[in-house]
Scaffold this active site. Sequence first.
Site, short mmCIF file in Angstrom:
data_model
loop_
_atom_site.label_atom_id
_atom_site.label_comp_id
_atom_site.label_asym_id
_atom_site.label_seq_id
_atom_site.Cartn_x
_atom_site.Cartn_y
_atom_site.Cartn_z
N GLU A 148 17.30 -22.78 -25.65
CA GLU A 148 18.13 -22.00 -25.31
C GLU A 148 17.95 -20.68 -26.62
OE1 GLU A 148 21.53 -19.61 -27.50
OE2 GLU A 148 20.33 -20.91 -28.48
N GLU A 149 17.19 -21.08 -27.56
CA GLU A 149 17.51 -20.64 -28.98
C GLU A 149 15.79 -19.26 -28.63
OE1 GLU A 149 19.07 -20.01 -30.87
OE2 GLU A 149 19.36 -21.88 -31.81
ZN ZN Z 1 23.37 -22.09 -30.57
#
Ligand code: ZN
Length: 467
Positions: free
Chosen positions: A336-337
């Site tokens: 996600e990051e």
């Molecule tokens: Zn997060």
Amino acid sequence: LINRISGILVVIVILFFSIFDIQAQKLSDEKLKYYNQIADEIISSSLNERKGYELLRELCEIGPRLSGSENSLKAISWAENKMKDAGFDSVWLQPVMVPHWERGDVEKAVIIESKYFTGKELNIAALGGSIATPPNGITAEVIEIRSFEELKEQSENVKGKIVFFSQPFDQSFVNTFSGYSNAVKKRSEGAIEASKHGAVGVIVRSITTKFDNQPHVGGMRYSDTIPKIPSVAAGYLDSDFLSEAIKKEPGLKINLKLNCQTFPDAQSYNVIADLKGTEKPDEIVIVSGHLDSWDLGCGAHDDGGGCIQAFEVLDLLKRLDIKTKRTIRCIFYINEENGVRGGIEYAKYAENSSEIHLAAIESDRGVFTPRGFTVDADSSIIEKMQPWLPVLNKAQINHIIKGYGGVDIYYLRDNVKAKIGYEPDAQRYFDLHHSANDVFEEVHPREMQLGTAAITLLTLLLSEEGL
Ligand SMILES: [Zn+2]
């Protein structure tokens, strides 16, 4: 008069239908009794047993889990084993290639050739994805800039310098996420914008609500058509210091050294498990978080805690022997990051699958005390969820309102009826976010476990009541 009477009649009719409508949506007394009883069981089991909290401790002991790192693969296999041990159905790894960037071991910003401050070292950390500097670093004057507008105005003065984006997180917003989204562009786009005007490097004041000296990092982007320049975050206190130092001594010089590196994309995985539904097994309710974290701290709140909450939703249902009509699917997304590759990969799967995705919940705003859920869906769907509030209130959920779902579930787009974000109290989240402060000790077991119970209740209601 006749007009008036007919007007009043219309109002009465509308009122009648709206009351009728609300009553039609209400849970029956029988159902309410059933859900309230199950809510008590779920909440007390979650608070008493603290299973998720203890699992989070184990996960955090692995260390930070940046995409592409060895640790991230350790965490993936740990998660797979935990899901199998818990007896969930069809545990599987969904392969996906992820970016692989490493911080390296040289990160230094030192004031040089100064009348007052020579040798002063600033507490900095490279932003994720930054290029390295040459081995001897870059040496340049620092210019303080507050906004992208000011950057344009100062264009003539920026060339050949290190741009210091100094604007702090705006503390005036009650919702800290508003303060964050207001400031985050300096971090994510700062290198592109500064480089357009000929800058040679970027220092960004950490985007944080805490006045300490930890650098808060996060993702940053480059453009293929604009020269790439190294980009770092500085601790809040050292940012204050730098700002004062530049005022005292304009033309202050810094030597900035980084040896971070981007490697070829690496093999990675989403970790997925089901609890099969009894009546509609092909209809799916997702509960999820993202397993990757930044490489400072260990991503206890962001988002190890969110993942473990999703895990424990299935575990609570299983250990309390609550059978659900629909299939409950736990997903630990990867990356996600700095890429959202895991979320995008799962969305592709969902689009081509014959399964029906009813709703997706993501917990990715820290594991603090429950407040509400924000829902990315048609208003009519959000309306349908309102009668569930009396049950959810038991776990201190006060509202279900229109809003953002989550980064990883966003790409499900129209393949799911509702994308739902778990919304805990967020006053402390940005004290920790993307920094060495985000460690297990910052998680409070009762807050986390009450959140887990809240998400479990919503999952159950979605499964049993539909949308
Ligand atoms: Zn997060």
